[in-house]
Design an enzyme around this catalytic site. Sequence first.
Site, mmCIF file in Angstrom:
data_model
loop_
_atom_site.group_PDB
_atom_site.id
_atom_site.type_symbol
_atom_site.label_atom_id
_atom_site.label_comp_id
_atom_site.label_asym_id
_atom_site.label_seq_id
_atom_site.Cartn_x
_atom_site.Cartn_y
_atom_site.Cartn_z
ATOM 1 C CB CYS A 110 -2.174 -2.947 5.338
ATOM 2 S SG CYS A 110 -3.876 -2.315 5.165
ATOM 3 C CG ASP B 232 -2.041 -1.035 1.139
ATOM 4 O OD1 ASP B 232 -2.067 -1.825 0.184
ATOM 5 O OD2 ASP B 232 -2.882 -1.076 2.067
ATOM 6 C CE LYS C 175 -3.975 -4.313 1.233
ATOM 7 N NZ LYS C 175 -4.617 -3.293 2.051
#
Length: 204
Positions: A151, A8, A106
């Site tokens: 995450c 990310d 995601k």
Amino acid sequence: MKALLIVDIQNDFCPGGALAVPHGDEVIEPTNALLSEFDCVVQTQDWHPSDHLSFASNHTEKEPYETIEMEYGEQVLWPDHCVQGTTGADFHPDLKTIPSQLIIRKGFRKHIDSYSAFFENDHKTVTGLHGYLQARNVNEIYITGLATDFCVKWTALDARKLGYAVHVVEDAVRGINMNGSVDAAFDEMKTSGVNIVQSKQLRG
Ligand SMILES: [Zn+2]
């Protein structure tokens, strides 16, 4: 075989973004420097529809960082971030993305958030990453990116559950840090057998 898993590193998670992780952009240089050490490079990309239920704006009388109960358990409500197709959802422009061989998106299902690169937050719905890594005979994963306490942590814990050797590159991750959640995340990861390493140890 070992893989680099870059979590990310997107505009919204970097300074100036909608859900900026403090010093989030500092993970880019050490991540870029590691790319040449890996034959398998995978990135994740948080990728929400605008009506995603992890956004506080999609609930009445809720503010960002409050929590709610979802069917799958407690969910932190976030500012709108990483909306599909927006600049905020793009990878940070300084991140070298050309070597990446797979991008796992995601959080694209409206009703469920996904912190981990392996499972969505119900801990059952798979992203497909495990199958890909198995097919490529990956048994060891090095993780960089954002955010340490969400995450990155859930990706590392799930990777351990799936039997991988897991290393988190400490100088190439940064956290949001709500009530000491970064220290707690490192403790939890170490307890589950995650190795904490520095990027300079990996550069040959
Ligand atoms: Zn998200």
